[in-house]
Design a protein around this motif. Structure first.
Motif, mmCIF file in Angstrom:
data_model
loop_
_atom_site.group_PDB
_atom_site.id
_atom_site.type_symbol
_atom_site.label_atom_id
_atom_site.label_comp_id
_atom_site.label_asym_id
_atom_site.label_seq_id
_atom_site.Cartn_x
_atom_site.Cartn_y
_atom_site.Cartn_z
ATOM 1 N N ASP A 70 73.051 -3.496 91.710
ATOM 2 C CA ASP A 70 71.585 -3.607 91.713
ATOM 3 C C ASP A 70 71.096 -4.339 90.475
ATOM 4 O OD1 ASP A 70 68.854 -3.269 91.897
ATOM 5 O OD2 ASP A 70 68.987 -1.204 92.614
ATOM 6 N N MET A 71 70.996 -5.663 90.576
ATOM 7 C CA MET A 71 70.550 -6.461 89.446
ATOM 8 C C MET A 71 69.130 -6.120 89.009
ATOM 9 S SD MET A 71 73.142 -8.377 88.656
ATOM 10 C CE MET A 71 74.158 -6.966 89.143
ATOM 11 N N SER A 72 68.285 -5.772 89.961
ATOM 12 C CA SER A 72 66.900 -5.443 89.623
ATOM 13 C C SER A 72 66.834 -4.141 88.834
ATOM 14 C CB SER A 72 66.058 -5.331 90.901
ATOM 15 O OG SER A 72 65.916 -6.592 91.511
ATOM 16 N N TRP A 73 67.572 -3.149 89.259
ATOM 17 C CA TRP A 73 67.584 -1.870 88.531
ATOM 18 C C TRP A 73 68.142 -2.054 87.127
ATOM 19 C CZ3 TRP A 73 71.470 1.161 86.371
ATOM 20 C CH2 TRP A 73 71.089 2.441 85.977
ATOM 21 N N LEU A 74 69.220 -2.795 86.995
ATOM 22 C CA LEU A 74 69.808 -3.018 85.678
ATOM 23 C C LEU A 74 68.823 -3.716 84.744
ATOM 24 C CD1 LEU A 74 73.391 -4.113 86.751
ATOM 25 C CD2 LEU A 74 72.813 -2.057 85.443
ATOM 26 N N ARG A 75 68.108 -4.704 85.247
ATOM 27 C CA ARG A 75 67.145 -5.423 84.422
ATOM 28 C C ARG A 75 65.977 -4.511 84.037
ATOM 29 N NH1 ARG A 75 66.635 -10.222 81.558
ATOM 30 N NH2 ARG A 75 68.068 -11.092 83.113
ATOM 31 N N ARG A 76 65.425 -3.789 85.012
ATOM 32 C CA ARG A 76 64.268 -2.937 84.748
ATOM 33 C C ARG A 76 64.614 -1.804 83.794
ATOM 34 N NH1 ARG A 76 63.542 -1.532 89.456
ATOM 35 N NH2 ARG A 76 61.938 -3.001 90.158
ATOM 36 N N GLU A 77 65.727 -1.131 84.071
ATOM 37 C CA GLU A 77 66.098 -0.001 83.219
ATOM 38 C C GLU A 77 66.555 -0.467 81.845
ATOM 39 O OE1 GLU A 77 65.347 3.119 83.958
ATOM 40 O OE2 GLU A 77 64.417 2.077 85.660
ATOM 41 N N GLY A 78 67.138 -1.658 81.777
ATOM 42 C CA GLY A 78 67.490 -2.223 80.474
ATOM 43 C C GLY A 78 66.260 -2.463 79.627
ATOM 44 N N LEU A 79 65.220 -2.983 80.240
ATOM 45 C CA LEU A 79 63.957 -3.187 79.519
ATOM 46 C C LEU A 79 63.359 -1.848 79.086
ATOM 47 C CD1 LEU A 79 62.420 -5.980 81.766
ATOM 48 C CD2 LEU A 79 62.930 -6.190 79.314
ATOM 49 N N ARG A 80 63.415 -0.864 79.961
ATOM 50 C CA ARG A 80 62.861 0.444 79.627
ATOM 51 C C ARG A 80 63.588 1.058 78.434
ATOM 52 N NH1 ARG A 80 59.935 2.449 83.356
ATOM 53 N NH2 ARG A 80 61.296 1.751 85.063
ATOM 54 N N ARG A 81 64.901 0.952 78.430
ATOM 55 C CA ARG A 81 65.683 1.506 77.326
ATOM 56 C C ARG A 81 65.418 0.750 76.032
ATOM 57 N NH1 ARG A 81 71.598 3.876 78.317
ATOM 58 N NH2 ARG A 81 70.230 4.960 79.776
ATOM 59 N N ALA A 82 65.340 -0.561 76.114
ATOM 60 C CA ALA A 82 65.065 -1.358 74.913
ATOM 61 C C ALA A 82 63.697 -1.034 74.344
ATOM 62 C CB ALA A 82 65.155 -2.845 75.253
#
Length: 237
Positions: A70-82
């Motif tokens: 899930d590229m979208s989940w990885l990108r979104r959650e990566g932004l949230r964590r950052a």
């Protein structure tokens, strides 16, 4: 005596590096996202370089290996964590992701894409099959496609045969009467054949260095350099 291939009724197509070069698209989308972060989440923007993004991605994959497709989940959650770590409001992650995703749809088609898809759409049912998060409607190709299968929506990624079978189901065509076309000899060609589809390898000249002709240990067919050549090979089938 050789057996003639089953007459084609449908074509499934990979998107990134098959219908457009994804590298420049992602670079542009990262720039748009970076500008947005600088204006709305400056602390995140100052620390979110390529190494930081890669480190967060590794963390997410370690914690949730079942979301690797899930590229979208990885990108979104990566932004949230950052954002959380930088002290910015993590609720901004959803908006930031949409900014990135919108820019990610701004692709530049290879010159052969529109004329060949225009011909094929009148002869076959076309279905997109992609591990990425490009959207055929948003990139401007929706009029050619009967349906699409995106890994992040479906729940698994190529080479899982279920993606190919879902594409055939949406097309209403049996796998043996379906041709899959893609740039990756393993994820596209070998995987599609294992799923019971016919397969063609589209190796654009600028990407030839990635996959030598024997990349599949002799299991991949000779590659085509563009869609015009592939279209010519399909004439009469």
């Amino acid at each position: 005596m050789t057996t003639a291939p089953t007459p084609l009724q449908a074509i499934t197509l990979d998107l990134d590096d098959t219908l457009w070069a994804v590298g420049p698209t992602l670079v542009g989308a990262e720039q748009v996202l970076g500008d947005w972060l600088a204006a709305h989440a400056p602390a995140t923007a100052s620390g979110l370089d390529a190494d930081a993004r890669a480190a967060i991605r590794r963390e997410l994959l370690t914690e949730s290996p079942g979301r690797a497709h899930d590229m979208s989940w990885l990108r979104r959650e990566g932004l949230r964590r950052a954002m959380t770590r930088a002290g910015d409001d993590p609720r901004l992650a959803d908006e930031a992701f949409e900014v990135f995703l919108e820019a990610r749809q701004r692709v530049r088609f290879f010159d052969d894409v529109l004329p060949v898809l225009g011909r094929w759409a009148g002869r076959y049912r076309l279905v997109a099959v992609t591990n990425g998060n490009a959207d055929v409607e948003r990139v401007g190709l929706g009029r050619y496609f009967h349906a699409s299968v995106n890994a992040h929506v479906f729940g698994s990624a190529k080479p899982d045969p279920r993606l190919f079978h879902e594409a055939c189901r949406l097309a209403g065509v049996e796998p043996g009467a379906t041709l899959h076309i893609g740039d990756d000899p393993l994820l596209d060609v070998v995987a599609a054949r294992r799923a019971g589809l016919q397969a063609a390898w589209l190796r654009r000249p600028q990407f030839a260095h990635r996959h030598p002709a024997d990349a599949c240990g002799g299991h991949a067919p000779a590659p085509f350099e563009d869609l015009h050549a592939l279209d010519a090979a399909l004439v009469g089938r």
